[in-house]
Every structure is written in C-alpha cells, then in structure tokens.
Design an enzyme around this catalytic site. Structure first.
Site, PDB file in Angstrom:
ATOM      1  N   CYS A 112      31.667  44.499  36.031  1.00  0.00           N
ATOM      2  CA  CYS A 112      32.675  44.304  34.995  1.00  0.00           C
ATOM      3  C   CYS A 112      32.135  44.607  33.596  1.00  0.00           C
ATOM      4  O   CYS A 112      31.987  45.782  33.271  1.00  0.00           O
ATOM      5  CB  CYS A 112      33.299  42.921  35.099  1.00  0.00           C
ATOM      6  SG  CYS A 112      34.965  42.901  34.388  1.00  0.00           S
ATOM      7  N   HIS A 221      35.165  42.491  40.702  1.00  0.00           N
ATOM      8  CA  HIS A 221      34.270  41.338  40.838  1.00  0.00           C
ATOM      9  C   HIS A 221      33.939  41.058  42.299  1.00  0.00           C
ATOM     10  O   HIS A 221      34.479  40.135  42.908  1.00  0.00           O
ATOM     11  CB  HIS A 221      34.897  40.105  40.186  1.00  0.00           C
ATOM     12  CG  HIS A 221      34.874  40.185  38.708  1.00  0.00           C
ATOM     13  ND1 HIS A 221      33.827  39.711  37.957  1.00  0.00           N
ATOM     14  CD2 HIS A 221      35.740  40.743  37.838  1.00  0.00           C
ATOM     15  CE1 HIS A 221      34.068  39.961  36.674  1.00  0.00           C
ATOM     16  NE2 HIS A 221      35.208  40.597  36.588  1.00  0.00           N
ATOM     17  N   GLU A 223      31.303  39.689  43.372  1.00  0.00           N
ATOM     18  CA  GLU A 223      30.554  38.434  43.502  1.00  0.00           C
ATOM     19  C   GLU A 223      31.459  37.265  43.886  1.00  0.00           C
ATOM     20  O   GLU A 223      31.038  36.318  44.553  1.00  0.00           O
ATOM     21  CB  GLU A 223      29.811  38.131  42.191  1.00  0.00           C
ATOM     22  CG  GLU A 223      30.599  37.451  41.100  1.00  0.00           C
ATOM     23  CD  GLU A 223      31.649  38.358  40.423  1.00  0.00           C
ATOM     24  OE1 GLU A 223      31.616  39.592  40.647  1.00  0.00           O
ATOM     25  OE2 GLU A 223      32.507  37.805  39.676  1.00  0.00           O
TER      26      GLU A 223
HETATM   27  N1  LIG Z   1      35.167  41.711  28.347  1.00  0.00           N
HETATM   28  C1  LIG Z   1      35.272  42.899  29.152  1.00  0.00           C
HETATM   29  C2  LIG Z   1      34.677  42.646  30.522  1.00  0.00           C
HETATM   30  C3  LIG Z   1      35.536  41.725  31.303  1.00  0.00           C
HETATM   31  C4  LIG Z   1      34.765  40.856  32.285  1.00  0.00           C
HETATM   32  O1  LIG Z   1      33.559  40.931  32.453  1.00  0.00           O
HETATM   33  N2  LIG Z   1      35.529  39.955  32.916  1.00  0.00           N
HETATM   34  C5  LIG Z   1      34.931  38.932  33.725  1.00  0.00           C
HETATM   35  C6  LIG Z   1      34.948  37.615  33.005  1.00  0.00           C
HETATM   36  C7  LIG Z   1      36.371  37.171  32.806  1.00  0.00           C
HETATM   37  C8  LIG Z   1      36.449  35.932  31.938  1.00  0.00           C
HETATM   38  O2  LIG Z   1      35.567  35.056  32.098  1.00  0.00           O
HETATM   39  O3  LIG Z   1      37.346  35.919  31.104  1.00  0.00           O
HETATM   40  C9  LIG Z   1      36.730  43.338  29.298  1.00  0.00           C
HETATM   41  O4  LIG Z   1      37.617  42.521  28.999  1.00  0.00           O
HETATM   42  O5  LIG Z   1      36.955  44.475  29.721  1.00  0.00           O
END
Ligand SMILES: N[C@@H](CCC(=O)NCCCC(=O)O)C(=O)O
Length: 262
Positions: A112, A221, A223
């Site tokens: 991500c 994701h 994981e």
């Molecule tokens: N910020 C980036 C990457 C998004 C990401 O890693 N999402 C996983 C976490 C989700 C959360 O905890 O809100 C994007 O928005 O593209």
C-alpha cells in the site's frame, strides 16, 4: 537455525502529546504467522539514519501501509492540501531503506503506502485523491466501523500471466483483493514493471526489473487476511521463503564485514 529477521519501517504517531514510532500489528502478525519470520520495527528519523547498519542485521524488508502520504517534494511536485497528511520521518527512513535493500539484494515486500514509496524511491510519481479522476473507482477505505469491513476483499485486480506477482500468488488473471487508498502510482518508475492493474487501470502490483531477489509491491493488503485468503497467504509464504534463503546464503558472510558503498 534462528528465525530470520525482517525490518519494518515505523510511522510517527503522536499519542497523548508524545511521539511514538509505531508499526501496525497486522503486518507483524502476518510476517510471524505466515511468512515465519521475526520483525524488527525500525524507528523513523528525519536524519541520522545509518541504513546499512540496519540492513547488515536483517534478512528482509517489509514496508507497511499507513494513512499518511509520501511528500510530493520527493517526486518533484509542490505539496497541496489534498496530498496530506505527511510523515517526513517515515519518508526519510523508508525510501533509502527500499533503495539500499534493492541494491543489496535483500528481499523486499512493499504494501500500500509501501508500493507508493517503492515507486517514488525509484523515480516514479504519485497521484492524489484518485477517485476524483474521471473513470477511476473509489479505492478508499470503506466507511464502516469495524476493521474486517474496512479490509474486506471486494475488488478484482488482473495479474499478468508469467509475472513475479503471479508466481508468488500462485495464480494469474483475476484476483479479488481489498482496497484502502486515496493515492496511486501515476508515472511508474523506470525500474518497475507493472504486473497487476484494477479494471480502472490503477496500478495494483509491481516488481523491480532485474532484481537480485524477491522485490515486489502491492497496492492492496495481503497482510490482513494472510492466514485465510489463499493468494494473501501465498504471497507472505513466498516472501518468507526468500527471506530464509537470503538468511541462509548470507549466514556465512556474517563473519565478514559486508561491502559498503563508499
Ligand atoms: N496513504 C496512502 C496509502 C494508504 C495505505 O497505506 N492504507 C493502509 C492504511 C489505511 C489506514 O490506516 O487508514 C493512500 O491513501 O494512498
């Protein structure tokens, strides 16, 4: 043989006015339970990181997702209000860690935010609020209260036949994945090969061209459902195998200082 160790670059979080260096539990659990490796959270500092000192001591790198975005200045753009929130310390730690792991042939799995960092680290760019672009779906985190709903598997991606990702997932063609992102790869870095896309053309997986080892990124994701979803499990198992192979291969060298860039 002791379990190999994988570096996980931290996010900066502020909890009751104190700064914490944190990594999400779901990545650490998937690494331990499915990849069969131990994880080491790497503190996120804006300066003073000795990347080789970290990489000399690990057998893989796992770059997690995060709600923050890579700062646009790192891909030649001016920051606007739609590009945030930012985590400059994470950027300053994660991007050099990614570049150096690729140079040294240390297995790398980027998820991500991780695939976005991989793309920027190798010279690519990102687009923000992609759902506002014509023809692009809404890839954002579903507005539901429970995490299983947020990470629900809900969209098809199309994996290229014969690609690294297809090899690691154990299948090609349509794969159902989850989606929680507002940014995506805009210009793909020269050294990355796009290996999976969504129906709207959003880049969903890449591999590093001519990589010395396992070196891929995914926008979804794996994981989160790594123990129960077959493609997710296969990807983490393949990462674990690459990390164990690297640990075994480098075992003999650990008595000698690893050649460092001058
Ligand atoms: N910020 C980036 C990457 C998004 C990401 O890693 N999402 C996983 C976490 C989700 C959360 O905890 O809100 C994007 O928005 O593209």
């Amino acid at each position: 043989m002791p379990k190999p160790v994988v570096a996980v670059p931290a996010d900066i979080r502020v909890i009751e006015d104190a700064i914490w260096h944190a990594a999400p539990d779901q990545y650490l659990k998937a690494a331990a339970k499915v990849a069969g490796v131990m994880t080491l959270i790497v503190p996120a500092f804006e300066e003073g990181n000795d990347i080789d000192s970290i990489l000399d001591r690990v057998d893989g790198v796992l770059v997690s997702g995060a709600a923050s975005n890579v700062h646009p200045s790192l891909y030649g753009k001016e920051a606007t209000e739609i590009d945030g929130p930012f985590d400059p310390a994470r950027d300053a730690t994660s991007l050099p860690l990614i570049r150096r792991a690729i140079e040294r042939g240390i297995p790398l799995l980027a998820i991500c935010r991780g695939i976005q960092e991989l793309n920027v680290a190798l010279g690519g760019t990102l687009a923000s609020e992609i759902q506002e672009q014509p023809g692009i779906w809404d890839h954002r985190k579903p507005p539901v209260p429970e995490r299983d709903g947020m990470y629900a598997i809900r969209q098809p991606v199309f994996v290229e036949e014969g690609s690294c990702i297809a090899n690691y997932l154990g299948l090609a063609g349509e794969v159902q994945v989850n989606s929680l992102h507002r940014q995506a790869i805009a210009e793909t870095a020269p050294r990355l090969k796009v290996e999976a896309t969504a129906e709207d053309g959003t880049v969903e997986a890449v591999s590093v061209i001519d990589a010395k080892n396992f070196a891929v990124g995914v926008q979804w994701h794996p994981e989160y459902w790594a123990e129960t979803d077959a493609p997710s499990r296969a990807l983490f198992e393949a990462f674990g195998e690459a990390v164990r192979a690297y640990a075994g291969r480098s075992q003999g060298k650990q008595d000698m200082p690893i050649a460092r860039a001058s």
